[in-house]
Design a protein around this motif. Structure first.
Motif, PDB file in Angstrom:
ATOM      1  N   PRO A   1       0.784  -1.238   0.000  1.00  0.00           N
ATOM      2  CA  PRO A   1       0.000   0.000   0.000  1.00  0.00           C
ATOM      3  C   PRO A   1       0.816   1.289   0.000  1.00  0.00           C
ATOM      4  O   PRO A   1       0.309   2.330  -0.397  1.00  0.00           O
ATOM      5  N   ASP A   2       2.083   1.247   0.422  1.00  0.00           N
ATOM      6  CA  ASP A   2       2.902   2.464   0.437  1.00  0.00           C
ATOM      7  C   ASP A   2       3.844   2.532  -0.765  1.00  0.00           C
ATOM      8  O   ASP A   2       4.730   3.362  -0.810  1.00  0.00           O
ATOM      9  N   CYS A   3       3.655   1.652  -1.742  1.00  0.00           N
ATOM     10  CA  CYS A   3       4.574   1.609  -2.880  1.00  0.00           C
ATOM     11  C   CYS A   3       3.834   1.946  -4.172  1.00  0.00           C
ATOM     12  O   CYS A   3       2.691   1.526  -4.369  1.00  0.00           O
ATOM     13  N   VAL A   4       4.484   2.702  -5.030  1.00  0.00           N
ATOM     14  CA  VAL A   4       3.886   3.071  -6.316  1.00  0.00           C
ATOM     15  C   VAL A   4       4.732   2.558  -7.489  1.00  0.00           C
ATOM     16  O   VAL A   4       4.500   2.945  -8.633  1.00  0.00           O
ATOM     17  N   LEU A   5       5.715   1.703  -7.210  1.00  0.00           N
ATOM     18  CA  LEU A   5       6.606   1.230  -8.266  1.00  0.00           C
ATOM     19  C   LEU A   5       5.895   0.260  -9.205  1.00  0.00           C
ATOM     20  O   LEU A   5       5.041  -0.520  -8.788  1.00  0.00           O
ATOM     21  N   TRP A   6       6.299   0.327 -10.467  1.00  0.00           N
ATOM     22  CA  TRP A   6       5.732  -0.508 -11.524  1.00  0.00           C
ATOM     23  C   TRP A   6       6.707  -1.622 -11.881  1.00  0.00           C
ATOM     24  O   TRP A   6       7.908  -1.493 -11.678  1.00  0.00           O
ATOM     25  N   PHE A   7       6.179  -2.682 -12.496  1.00  0.00           N
ATOM     26  CA  PHE A   7       7.028  -3.740 -13.030  1.00  0.00           C
ATOM     27  C   PHE A   7       6.290  -4.497 -14.125  1.00  0.00           C
ATOM     28  O   PHE A   7       5.070  -4.432 -14.232  1.00  0.00           O
ATOM     29  N   TYR A   8       7.066  -5.168 -14.957  1.00  0.00           N
ATOM     30  CA  TYR A   8       6.529  -6.048 -15.995  1.00  0.00           C
ATOM     31  C   TYR A   8       6.744  -7.465 -15.476  1.00  0.00           C
ATOM     32  O   TYR A   8       7.881  -7.887 -15.274  1.00  0.00           O
ATOM     33  N   ASP A   9       5.670  -8.182 -15.235  1.00  0.00           N
ATOM     34  CA  ASP A   9       5.756  -9.506 -14.624  1.00  0.00           C
ATOM     35  C   ASP A   9       6.204 -10.540 -15.653  1.00  0.00           C
ATOM     36  O   ASP A   9       5.416 -11.033 -16.436  1.00  0.00           O
ATOM     37  N   ARG A  10       7.486 -10.864 -15.621  1.00  0.00           N
ATOM     38  CA  ARG A  10       8.043 -11.861 -16.536  1.00  0.00           C
ATOM     39  C   ARG A  10       8.249 -13.212 -15.847  1.00  0.00           C
ATOM     40  O   ARG A  10       8.904 -14.096 -16.395  1.00  0.00           O
ATOM     41  N   THR A  11       7.689 -13.376 -14.644  1.00  0.00           N
ATOM     42  CA  THR A  11       7.827 -14.655 -13.970  1.00  0.00           C
ATOM     43  C   THR A  11       7.055 -15.724 -14.733  1.00  0.00           C
ATOM     44  O   THR A  11       6.088 -15.417 -15.441  1.00  0.00           O
ATOM     45  N   LYS A  12       7.479 -16.965 -14.574  1.00  0.00           N
ATOM     46  CA  LYS A  12       6.877 -18.068 -15.317  1.00  0.00           C
ATOM     47  C   LYS A  12       5.378 -18.194 -15.040  1.00  0.00           C
ATOM     48  O   LYS A  12       4.583 -18.381 -15.959  1.00  0.00           O
ATOM     49  N   ALA A  13       4.989 -18.086 -13.791  1.00  0.00           N
ATOM     50  CA  ALA A  13       3.578 -18.240 -13.428  1.00  0.00           C
ATOM     51  C   ALA A  13       2.798 -16.922 -13.474  1.00  0.00           C
ATOM     52  O   ALA A  13       1.588 -16.910 -13.287  1.00  0.00           O
ATOM     53  N   HIS A  14       3.488 -15.816 -13.722  1.00  0.00           N
ATOM     54  CA  HIS A  14       2.866 -14.482 -13.760  1.00  0.00           C
ATOM     55  C   HIS A  14       2.116 -14.177 -12.461  1.00  0.00           C
ATOM     56  O   HIS A  14       1.004 -13.677 -12.472  1.00  0.00           O
ATOM     57  N   LYS A  15       2.780 -14.449 -11.346  1.00  0.00           N
ATOM     58  CA  LYS A  15       2.171 -14.220 -10.027  1.00  0.00           C
ATOM     59  C   LYS A  15       2.940 -13.179  -9.212  1.00  0.00           C
ATOM     60  O   LYS A  15       2.741 -13.065  -8.012  1.00  0.00           O
ATOM     61  N   ARG A  16       3.826 -12.433  -9.854  1.00  0.00           N
ATOM     62  CA  ARG A  16       4.619 -11.442  -9.120  1.00  0.00           C
ATOM     63  C   ARG A  16       3.696 -10.386  -8.530  1.00  0.00           C
ATOM     64  O   ARG A  16       2.817  -9.857  -9.218  1.00  0.00           O
ATOM     65  N   ARG A  17       3.908 -10.074  -7.239  1.00  0.00           N
ATOM     66  CA  ARG A  17       3.056  -9.117  -6.538  1.00  0.00           C
ATOM     67  C   ARG A  17       3.807  -7.873  -6.095  1.00  0.00           C
ATOM     68  O   ARG A  17       3.204  -6.836  -5.840  1.00  0.00           O
ATOM     69  N   TRP A  18       5.118  -8.000  -5.942  1.00  0.00           N
ATOM     70  CA  TRP A  18       5.903  -6.944  -5.318  1.00  0.00           C
ATOM     71  C   TRP A  18       6.910  -6.366  -6.298  1.00  0.00           C
ATOM     72  O   TRP A  18       7.431  -7.064  -7.147  1.00  0.00           O
TER      73      TRP A  18
END
Length: 198
Positions: A156-173
């Motif tokens: 909730p205190d983070c505004v950073l973006w990312f492109y989820d390239r993990t195999k399962a596409h479950k990246r949350r952070w």
């Protein structure tokens, strides 16, 4: 994004896409906005970390102009990526202004292994040569990016973006070391508090 005592001195490079790393040059730390760009030198250092350096023999770069144009590109990218995420891509002509000033030409060079390689050599102004690849990355994301995988950190205190390239596409952070661990620690404290109350 948080580093409880002090925010990092440089913007994190954890988005797995240049366009999203551009957005991450603005962050939040314990509810306070953090802008990693305060000068043209800050922008130049960030670009160098991305592998983008002034062309050999380029004219002196006006640091104030570089900062102003980089911040304007970041603002535009945030707007366009947000609209694309919402399914309403508009305002593309403003990005074209950056793309059209990024003039380059093909150039044949000797590779490290001795084989010829084809590279593109900037032919426009120094600032256009520096920001052009970043504008291209934004355009590439808008055109070819899978926006189901373009995400913001769930802390909730983070505004950073990312492109989820993990195999399962479950990246949350944005980063497990930053926000993932903060979330786990908060959950642990919450459970420990509930156990004490019981």
């Amino acid at each position: 994004m948080s580093n409880a005592e002090h925010p990092p001195a440089e913007a994190p490079l954890l988005a797995d896409h240049l366009a999203l790393d551009l957005l991450n040059t603005e962050a939040r730390d314990d509810g306070t906005a953090v802008d990693f760009w305060h000068s043209g030198g800050d922008v130049l250092r960030w670009l160098a970390r991305q592998g983008i350096v002034p062309p050999a023999g380029s004219a002196e770069i006006d640091p104030a102009a570089l900062l102003a144009q980089a911040v304007a590109l970041r603002t535009l990218a945030r707007e366009l990526i947000g609209r694309r995420s919402a399914g309403t891509p508009t305002g593309l002509e403003r990005l074209n202004a950056y793309l059209h000033t990024h003039v380059s030409a093909p150039h044949l060079a000797q590779g490290a292994d001795g084989k010829p390689v084809l590279v593109r050599v900037p032919r426009g102004g120094a600032i256009a040569a520096l920001l052009g690849p970043v504008a291209e990355a934004v355009a590439d994301l808008l055109v070819a990016g899978d926006f189901a995988l373009v995400r913001q950190c769930e802390h909730p205190d983070c505004v950073l973006w990312f492109y989820d390239r993990t195999k399962a596409h479950k990246r949350r952070w944005c980063s497990m070391a930053l926000c993932g661990n903060r979330y786990k620690a908060a959950q642990f404290r919450k459970k420990a508090g509930q156990g004490t109350a019981a």
